[in-house]
Design a protein around this motif. Structure first.
Motif, mmCIF file in Angstrom:
data_model
loop_
_atom_site.group_PDB
_atom_site.id
_atom_site.type_symbol
_atom_site.label_atom_id
_atom_site.label_comp_id
_atom_site.label_asym_id
_atom_site.label_seq_id
_atom_site.Cartn_x
_atom_site.Cartn_y
_atom_site.Cartn_z
ATOM 1 N N PRO A 236 3.883 11.615 4.254
ATOM 2 C CA PRO A 236 3.870 11.023 2.931
ATOM 3 C C PRO A 236 4.214 9.809 2.784
ATOM 4 O O PRO A 236 5.358 9.364 3.435
ATOM 5 C CB PRO A 236 5.339 11.845 2.023
ATOM 6 C CG PRO A 236 5.281 13.085 3.205
ATOM 7 C CD PRO A 236 5.051 12.311 4.381
ATOM 8 N N ALA A 237 3.351 8.662 1.832
ATOM 9 C CA ALA A 237 3.938 7.297 2.132
ATOM 10 C C ALA A 237 5.138 7.122 1.674
ATOM 11 O O ALA A 237 5.655 6.417 2.264
ATOM 12 C CB ALA A 237 3.514 6.401 1.435
ATOM 13 N N ALA A 238 6.326 8.186 0.498
ATOM 14 C CA ALA A 238 7.351 7.802 0.281
ATOM 15 C C ALA A 238 8.058 7.900 1.080
ATOM 16 O O ALA A 238 9.383 7.542 2.333
ATOM 17 C CB ALA A 238 7.960 8.451 -0.742
ATOM 18 N N GLU A 239 8.014 9.029 2.571
ATOM 19 C CA GLU A 239 8.673 8.536 3.830
ATOM 20 C C GLU A 239 8.601 7.722 4.927
ATOM 21 O O GLU A 239 9.140 7.358 5.753
ATOM 22 C CB GLU A 239 8.531 10.373 3.965
ATOM 23 C CG GLU A 239 9.259 10.769 3.820
ATOM 24 C CD GLU A 239 8.615 12.504 4.682
ATOM 25 O OE1 GLU A 239 8.306 12.328 4.737
ATOM 26 O OE2 GLU A 239 8.831 13.824 3.261
ATOM 27 N N THR B 93 0.762 -1.668 0.022
ATOM 28 C CA THR B 93 -0.167 0.006 -0.035
ATOM 29 C C THR B 93 1.072 0.882 0.422
ATOM 30 O O THR B 93 0.612 1.916 -0.755
ATOM 31 C CB THR B 93 -1.189 -0.370 1.382
ATOM 32 O OG1 THR B 93 -1.646 -1.657 1.265
ATOM 33 C CG2 THR B 93 -1.664 0.855 1.321
ATOM 34 N N LEU B 94 1.638 1.299 0.935
ATOM 35 C CA LEU B 94 2.670 2.630 1.029
ATOM 36 C C LEU B 94 3.692 2.580 -0.407
ATOM 37 O O LEU B 94 3.879 4.227 -1.332
ATOM 38 C CB LEU B 94 4.186 2.195 2.401
ATOM 39 C CG LEU B 94 3.395 2.151 3.569
ATOM 40 C CD1 LEU B 94 4.414 1.828 4.387
ATOM 41 C CD2 LEU B 94 2.712 3.736 3.749
ATOM 42 N N LYS B 95 3.515 1.590 -0.964
ATOM 43 C CA LYS B 95 3.739 1.811 -2.399
ATOM 44 C C LYS B 95 3.668 2.217 -3.631
ATOM 45 O O LYS B 95 3.930 2.724 -4.269
ATOM 46 C CB LYS B 95 4.715 0.231 -3.291
ATOM 47 C CG LYS B 95 6.002 -0.207 -2.669
ATOM 48 C CD LYS B 95 6.732 -1.768 -2.873
ATOM 49 C CE LYS B 95 6.937 -1.943 -1.813
ATOM 50 N NZ LYS B 95 8.135 -3.426 -2.997
ATOM 51 N N ILE B 96 2.388 2.444 -3.297
ATOM 52 C CA ILE B 96 1.458 2.817 -4.255
ATOM 53 C C ILE B 96 0.638 4.230 -4.141
ATOM 54 O O ILE B 96 -0.206 5.086 -4.462
ATOM 55 C CB ILE B 96 -0.457 1.552 -4.822
ATOM 56 C CG1 ILE B 96 -0.324 1.982 -3.528
ATOM 57 C CG2 ILE B 96 0.694 1.007 -5.750
ATOM 58 C CD1 ILE B 96 -2.397 1.009 -4.704
ATOM 59 N N ALA B 97 0.503 4.699 -2.518
ATOM 60 C CA ALA B 97 0.039 5.607 -1.835
ATOM 61 C C ALA B 97 0.804 7.189 -1.809
ATOM 62 O O ALA B 97 1.834 7.264 -1.931
ATOM 63 C CB ALA B 97 -0.275 5.453 -0.475
ATOM 64 N N ASP B 98 -0.069 7.896 -1.571
ATOM 65 C CA ASP B 98 0.695 9.635 -1.443
ATOM 66 C C ASP B 98 0.914 9.797 -0.299
ATOM 67 O O ASP B 98 1.896 10.199 -0.356
ATOM 68 C CB ASP B 98 -0.391 10.360 -2.499
ATOM 69 C CG ASP B 98 -0.115 10.405 -4.008
ATOM 70 O OD1 ASP B 98 0.581 10.322 -4.943
ATOM 71 O OD2 ASP B 98 -1.298 10.000 -3.756
ATOM 72 N N TYR B 99 -0.011 8.992 0.464
ATOM 73 C CA TYR B 99 0.287 9.576 2.530
ATOM 74 C C TYR B 99 -0.255 8.531 3.238
ATOM 75 O O TYR B 99 -1.662 7.793 2.415
ATOM 76 C CB TYR B 99 -0.908 10.652 2.181
ATOM 77 C CG TYR B 99 -0.670 12.357 3.604
ATOM 78 C CD1 TYR B 99 0.686 12.681 3.280
ATOM 79 C CD2 TYR B 99 -1.359 11.497 4.549
ATOM 80 C CE1 TYR B 99 1.243 13.795 4.637
ATOM 81 C CE2 TYR B 99 -0.624 12.613 6.106
ATOM 82 C CZ TYR B 99 0.251 13.353 6.198
ATOM 83 O OH TYR B 99 0.229 13.883 7.274
ATOM 84 N N ALA B 100 -0.385 8.521 4.382
ATOM 85 C CA ALA B 100 -0.691 7.194 4.979
ATOM 86 C C ALA B 100 -1.137 7.740 6.696
ATOM 87 O O ALA B 100 0.494 8.730 6.888
ATOM 88 C CB ALA B 100 0.469 6.174 5.137
ATOM 89 N N TYR B 101 -1.963 7.232 7.095
ATOM 90 C CA TYR B 101 -1.939 7.229 8.076
ATOM 91 C C TYR B 101 -2.239 5.626 9.111
ATOM 92 O O TYR B 101 -2.092 4.751 8.466
ATOM 93 C CB TYR B 101 -3.079 8.240 8.950
ATOM 94 C CG TYR B 101 -3.597 9.446 8.047
ATOM 95 C CD1 TYR B 101 -3.105 10.477 9.703
ATOM 96 C CD2 TYR B 101 -3.934 9.909 7.226
ATOM 97 C CE1 TYR B 101 -3.273 11.828 8.834
ATOM 98 C CE2 TYR B 101 -3.993 10.836 6.614
ATOM 99 C CZ TYR B 101 -4.125 12.119 7.535
ATOM 100 O OH TYR B 101 -4.071 13.064 6.854
ATOM 101 N N VAL B 102 -1.312 5.851 9.890
ATOM 102 C CA VAL B 102 -0.997 4.652 11.461
ATOM 103 C C VAL B 102 -1.854 5.012 12.188
ATOM 104 O O VAL B 102 -2.018 5.417 13.113
ATOM 105 C CB VAL B 102 0.198 4.756 11.522
ATOM 106 C CG1 VAL B 102 0.411 3.243 12.387
ATOM 107 C CG2 VAL B 102 1.026 4.114 10.310
#
Length: 238
Positions: free
Chosen positions: A218-221, A198-207
């Motif tokens: 940002p997902a890339a971070e 999921t992180l490989k395709i997402a722009d931003y993420a929350y845990v």
């Protein structure tokens, strides 16, 4: 202003507080991931946003306007969900399932246009369009569930565990479609336990942890964040 804004969202099941006052934003044209372990509150958050369950506090706004607390009205406002477990209508054909997703749309021409779009994204569904949904594989049913949600022309597409129980090659195909949807301008909020994919395709993420957001960015971070690597990626860097 984000397209979808969640502020101080709280959801309780009796005495149990499943979501504890979370804030999240989904920007237009982005894939935003909501990650976390089982019981963290991910699915509950999606259900509250979609109107399936009623929050005990907080607000959800789409384009600056409050979202209805009734699921049928939420779809008309522009939020559509592909639920965990697919929940397709097994006794209906593939095409009947897709048309059921367009129940808020009275424009026959647009429905046909959307059918062509779904069949373009998932060619196997066109090949199976006259088959009952019960005859499809798990991966095909997941494609059907996503396609059915897309038939409502959502401004925001909610996806709950789209990779659950699927083979790696099928997961790859579905995630490739999600990237194609983003290239078309779609906005997606995805709940997933498969954090790495999921992180490989997402722009931003929350845990989420125990109903609260423990980290975001940002997902890339985040994919290189040691805390997330230890907790969700098996201690291995991407």
């Amino acid at each position: 202003m984000a397209l979808l804004e969640v502020r101080d969202l709280k959801v309780s099941y009796g005495p149990i507080q499943a979501v504890r006052g979370i804030d999240l934003d989904v920007e237009e044209g982005q894939i935003v991931a909501l990650l976390g372990a089982n019981g963290a509150g991910k699915t509950t958050t999606l259900r509250a946003v979609s109107g399936i369950i009623k929050p005990t506090g907080g607000s959800v706004c789409l384009g600056g306007q409050p979202i209805s607390k009734r699921a049928c009205r939420v779809v008309r406002q522009g939020v559509s969900m592909s639920p965990e477990g697919r929940l397709v209508f097994y006794g209906l054909t593939v095409e009947e399932n897709l048309r059921a997703g367009a129940y808020t749309d009275r424009e026959k021409g647009r429905i046909q246009q959307n059918l062509r779009r779904i069949y373009g994204l998932f060619p196997v569904l066109e090949q199976r369009k006259k088959q009952q949904a019960s005859t499809l594989s798990g991966g095909e049913q997941q494609m059907l569930a996503i396609g059915r949600a897309l038939m409502a022309n959502p401004k925001v597409l909610l996806l709950d565990e789209p990779s659950l129980g699927l083979a790696p090659l099928v997961i790859k195909d579905i995630f490739n479609v999600l990237q194609e949807l983003r290239r078309e301008g779609s906005t997606i909020l995805i709940v997933e336990q498969n954090a790495l994919a999921t992180l490989k395709i997402a722009d931003y993420a929350y845990v989420l942890e125990l109903g609260s957001i423990s980290m975001s960015g940002p997902a890339a971070e985040l994919i290189h964040d040691q805390r997330l690597i230890d907790a969700y990626l098996g201690g291995k860097k991407a």
